[in-house]
Scaffold this motif. Structure first.
Motif, PDB file in Angstrom:
ATOM      1  N   ASP A   1       4.090 -10.943  -0.123  1.00 38.04           N
ATOM      2  CA  ASP A   1       2.714 -10.774   0.339  1.00 38.04           C
ATOM      3  C   ASP A   1       2.625 -11.206   1.804  1.00 38.04           C
ATOM      4  OD1 ASP A   1       1.522  -9.734  -1.929  1.00 38.04           O
ATOM      5  OD2 ASP A   1       1.150 -11.721  -2.786  1.00 38.04           O
TER       6      ASP A   1
ATOM      7  N   LYS B   1      -1.926  -9.265   7.034  1.00 35.83           N
ATOM      8  CA  LYS B   1      -2.171  -7.827   6.864  1.00 35.83           C
ATOM      9  C   LYS B   1      -2.743  -7.499   5.502  1.00 35.83           C
ATOM     10  CE  LYS B   1       1.396  -6.390  10.151  1.00 35.83           C
ATOM     11  NZ  LYS B   1       2.599  -5.537  10.382  1.00 35.83           N
TER      12      LYS B   1
ATOM     13  N   LYS C   1      -1.366  -7.196   2.619  1.00 36.43           N
ATOM     14  CA  LYS C   1      -0.585  -6.147   1.967  1.00 36.43           C
ATOM     15  C   LYS C   1       0.694  -6.738   1.399  1.00 36.43           C
ATOM     16  CE  LYS C   1       1.768  -3.249   4.478  1.00 36.43           C
ATOM     17  NZ  LYS C   1       2.175  -2.251   5.484  1.00 36.43           N
ATOM     18  N   THR C   2       1.301  -5.983   0.495  1.00 33.10           N
ATOM     19  CA  THR C   2       2.570  -6.378  -0.114  1.00 33.10           C
ATOM     20  C   THR C   2       3.671  -5.450   0.373  1.00 33.10           C
ATOM     21  OG1 THR C   2       1.465  -7.203  -2.108  1.00 33.10           O
ATOM     22  CG2 THR C   2       3.802  -6.703  -2.293  1.00 33.10           C
TER      23      THR C   2
END
Length: 272
Positions: free
Chosen positions: A62, A66, A68-69
């Motif tokens: 993670d 951002k 996001k992943t």
């Protein structure tokens, strides 16, 4: 026999759990990154090394900033007692890691990546290539012609894998190729490899001039830099990364990596 098979399966599952647990503890994270998950999508025995297994590892991280992943793919080797990221063959000194890749996920047999042959053919070839790689320049046209001559038996799927550190002009050339395909130009990949472009620097104006002259096209800089083309190229690169493709050309035959790049010919001979 059944008891023995069950014991082996249990042992392998136990080894996988130990590998995952070890990796979770050893992966260094902090700051902007945190570990989300570690998985082993597939594993296989190491040929010529009894007791050793190759574990293809998927690591999800993670990124907080951002939101996001990101997923990373790698491989490790273990005999259930020790774990290593590199494994060398004593017979020839080769790094076994450089010859291995996960099996092809059937979802990668995408019609948009089919460049030759019959989609329903019993044998599926998938290749990663760089249009400025000398080995690819020799291999790809030959492979395309082979599949074209045996369309009832083979389907050929092509993914871009620019080696931009070695061939900085490859990305610009690939974007020009994709733009030409969207214009309806036929056999763009074959024609591009047959031209053998002499390009060294990533100057897109010069790349495009050479490309248009060679293929008789009229691609513009705007057409080769659309969000759609950039996204498609990024997708191909991400697939190559997930498949642990480090060099080109890398060929998979019916889901398995073929380091000989000759298995398709053997399949045809066997059929005959």
């Amino acid at each position: 026999i059944l008891l023995g098979t069950s014991s082996l399966a249990f042992a392998d599952t136990a080894h996988e759990a130990k590998v995952i647990d070890f990796l979770k503890k050893s992966i260094q994270t902090g700051g902007d990154y945190s570990l989300k998950n570690v998985m082993i999508p597939s594993s296989s025995s190491v040929e010529g090394a009894p007791g050793w297994m190759t574990y293809f590892v998927k690591i999800d991280l993670d990124i907080k900033s951002k939101q996001k992943t990101v997923s990373l793919t790698d491989m490790v080797f273990s005999n259930g007692v020790v774990l290593t990221k590199e494994l060398f063959a004593l017979s020839n000194g080769k790094n076994i890691k450089e010859t291995l890749s996960p099996d092809v996920d059937p979802v990668l047999y995408d019609a948009s990546h089919l460049i030759e042959g019959n989609y329903q053919a019993p044998n599926k070839l998938l290749v990663f290539s760089d249009p400025l790689c000398p080995f690819c320049i020799d291999f790809i046209p030959e492979l395309i012609r082979f599949v074209k001559a045996n369309q009832e038996n083979f389907a050929l799927f092509y993914y871009h894998r620019p080696l931009s550190q070695i061939h900085p002009a490859a990305i610009g050339l690939i974007k020009a190729m994709e733009a030409a395909k969207k214009q309806g130009v036929k056999d763009v990949i074959l024609k591009s490899y047959e031209e053998v472009f002499d390009l060294s620097m990533n100057d897109e104006t010069k790349i495009l001039t050479a490309f248009n002259k060679a293929l008789g096209t009229n691609v513009t800089l705007e057409e080769m830099n659309t969000p759609e083309i950039i996204k498609e190229l990024e997708h191909d690169v991400s697939v190559a990364t997930a498949m642990l493709v480090r060099g080109t050309p890398t060929l998979f035959v019916n889901g398995k990596r073929d380091n000989t790049r000759a298995m398709h010919k053997k399949l045809l001979k066997e059929k005959k």
